[in-house]
Design a protein around this motif. Structure first.
Motif, PDB file in Angstrom:
ATOM      1  N   LYS A  70      96.530  -1.734 126.037  1.00 32.46           N
ATOM      2  CA  LYS A  70      95.499  -0.713 126.204  1.00 32.46           C
ATOM      3  C   LYS A  70      94.783  -0.942 127.536  1.00 32.46           C
ATOM      4  CE  LYS A  70      94.788  -0.166 121.259  1.00 32.46           C
ATOM      5  NZ  LYS A  70      95.283   1.199 121.215  1.00 32.46           N
ATOM      6  N   LYS A  71      94.026   0.086 127.950  1.00 31.06           N
ATOM      7  CA  LYS A  71      93.364   0.014 129.247  1.00 31.06           C
ATOM      8  C   LYS A  71      92.287  -1.053 129.257  1.00 31.06           C
ATOM      9  CE  LYS A  71      91.112   2.956 132.692  1.00 31.06           C
ATOM     10  NZ  LYS A  71      90.619   4.317 132.980  1.00 31.06           N
ATOM     11  N   GLY A  92      99.996  -3.590 120.970  1.00 33.44           N
ATOM     12  CA  GLY A  92      99.994  -2.144 121.195  1.00 33.44           C
ATOM     13  C   GLY A  92      98.997  -1.453 120.293  1.00 33.44           C
ATOM     14  N   GLY A  93      99.524  -0.798 119.242  1.00 34.97           N
ATOM     15  CA  GLY A  93      98.650  -0.095 118.301  1.00 34.97           C
ATOM     16  C   GLY A  93      97.982  -1.006 117.303  1.00 34.97           C
ATOM     17  N   LYS A 143      88.153  -2.024 121.649  1.00 37.84           N
ATOM     18  CA  LYS A 143      88.532  -1.508 120.337  1.00 37.84           C
ATOM     19  C   LYS A 143      87.488  -1.788 119.264  1.00 37.84           C
ATOM     20  CE  LYS A 143      92.478  -1.438 117.161  1.00 37.84           C
ATOM     21  NZ  LYS A 143      93.831  -1.960 116.873  1.00 37.84           N
ATOM     22  N   ASN A 155      92.112  10.572 123.423  1.00 41.21           N
ATOM     23  CA  ASN A 155      91.375   9.435 122.874  1.00 41.21           C
ATOM     24  C   ASN A 155      90.058   9.247 123.622  1.00 41.21           C
ATOM     25  OD1 ASN A 155      90.444   7.075 121.805  1.00 41.21           O
ATOM     26  ND2 ASN A 155      92.271   5.873 122.238  1.00 41.21           N
ATOM     27  N   ILE A 171      89.167   5.579 125.011  1.00 39.52           N
ATOM     28  CA  ILE A 171      90.145   4.888 125.842  1.00 39.52           C
ATOM     29  C   ILE A 171      89.495   3.861 126.763  1.00 39.52           C
ATOM     30  CG2 ILE A 171      90.098   6.572 127.739  1.00 39.52           C
ATOM     31  CD1 ILE A 171      93.224   4.793 126.288  1.00 39.52           C
ATOM     32  N   TYR A 218      93.972  -8.125 129.586  1.00 40.73           N
ATOM     33  CA  TYR A 218      94.294  -6.716 129.773  1.00 40.73           C
ATOM     34  C   TYR A 218      94.913  -6.521 131.163  1.00 40.73           C
ATOM     35  CZ  TYR A 218      91.187  -5.942 125.763  1.00 40.73           C
ATOM     36  OH  TYR A 218      90.592  -5.968 124.519  1.00 40.73           O
ATOM     37  N   SER A 243      97.098  -7.151 125.806  1.00 41.03           N
ATOM     38  CA  SER A 243      96.851  -5.817 125.305  1.00 41.03           C
ATOM     39  C   SER A 243      97.439  -4.762 126.236  1.00 41.03           C
ATOM     40  CB  SER A 243      95.350  -5.568 125.146  1.00 41.03           C
ATOM     41  OG  SER A 243      95.119  -4.260 124.656  1.00 41.03           O
TER      42      SER A 243
END
Length: 220
Positions: A218-219, A189-190, A41, A34, A37, A164, A216
């Motif tokens: 995600k990073k 998540g997604g 988003k 990705n 990353i 985050y 989240s």
């Protein structure tokens, strides 16, 4: 069970027939890493729809076929010879209609801020955001009614902020603070919303008095 299997078989046949009419396909080596990353988003996903900003389906009326833009998928850049018939027969719409103009970004209500909660989670995240674009992105999934609302409407309720966490200990501290301060946490998540976890409906989630925070995974 047999009915479910029959339905699945029919859908697979439809997909097979459609892909069988793809022309000018060049085998590609897909990099599943990705590259986004380290980016928020909203920088690479559409704000008023589903999917990546650079991926769209175009229809050439003169040549009578469609094409997928971008380079993220196996058939990106390929001509879809049968897309017109597929759209008309299976999806029940015509590609001859002019698109209805939609809003570039949904209007967003101001966030409800729980100051005590924010004080209690100091140091327990890598980033915290009240950005409108991120609040929109973490307030919906990819279902049809949500995508329609992104284009032409407005959600009843938005997440107030996005946190985050950077490690397991951060998550523990965030959960503990949420319990102590009556804050609603949404694990993100997604973002497909297949189980409706991002579907914030009234009066389940009030407009005020309760802060809604998306945690989240995600990073960034």
């Amino acid at each position: 069970l047999l009915l479910i299997m029959d339905s699945a078989i029919q859908k697979l046949k439809i997909i097979r027939d459609q892909l069988g009419n793809v022309s000018e396909v060049t085998p590609k080596v897909i990099d599943y890493g990705n590259p986004n990353i380290d980016k928020p988003k909203f920088e690479y996903h559409k704000l008023n729809g589903w999917g990546y900003k650079d991926t769209k389906i175009f229809f050439d009326r003169q040549k009578d076929y469609g094409k997928i833009s971008g380079s993220r998928y196996t058939f990106s850049g390929s001509n879809l010879r049968d897309i017109k018939r597929f759209a008309s027969k299976e999806v029940k719409f015509t590609v001859d209609d002019e698109p209805v103009p939609c809003q570039a970004q949904m209007p967003v209500d101001p966030p409800y801020i729980n100051e005590k909660f924010l004080d209690d989670i100091q140091g327990a995240y890598s980033r915290l955001s009240f950005e409108d674009k991120e609040r929109i992105m973490h307030s919906h999934g990819h279902t049809l009614h949500e995508v329609y609302a992104l284009k032409y409407g407005k959600f009843e309720r938005f997440t107030d902020c996005i946190v985050y966490p950077g490690c397991h200990e951060h998550v523990e501290k965030i959960v503990k603070a949420a319990v102590q301060n009556n804050v609603v946490l949404i694990p993100y998540g997604g973002g497909t919303n297949a189980v409706s976890y991002t579907h914030l409906t009234l009066p389940t989630i009030p407009l005020v008095q309760i802060s809604v925070v998306a945690v989240s995974l995600k990073k960034k």
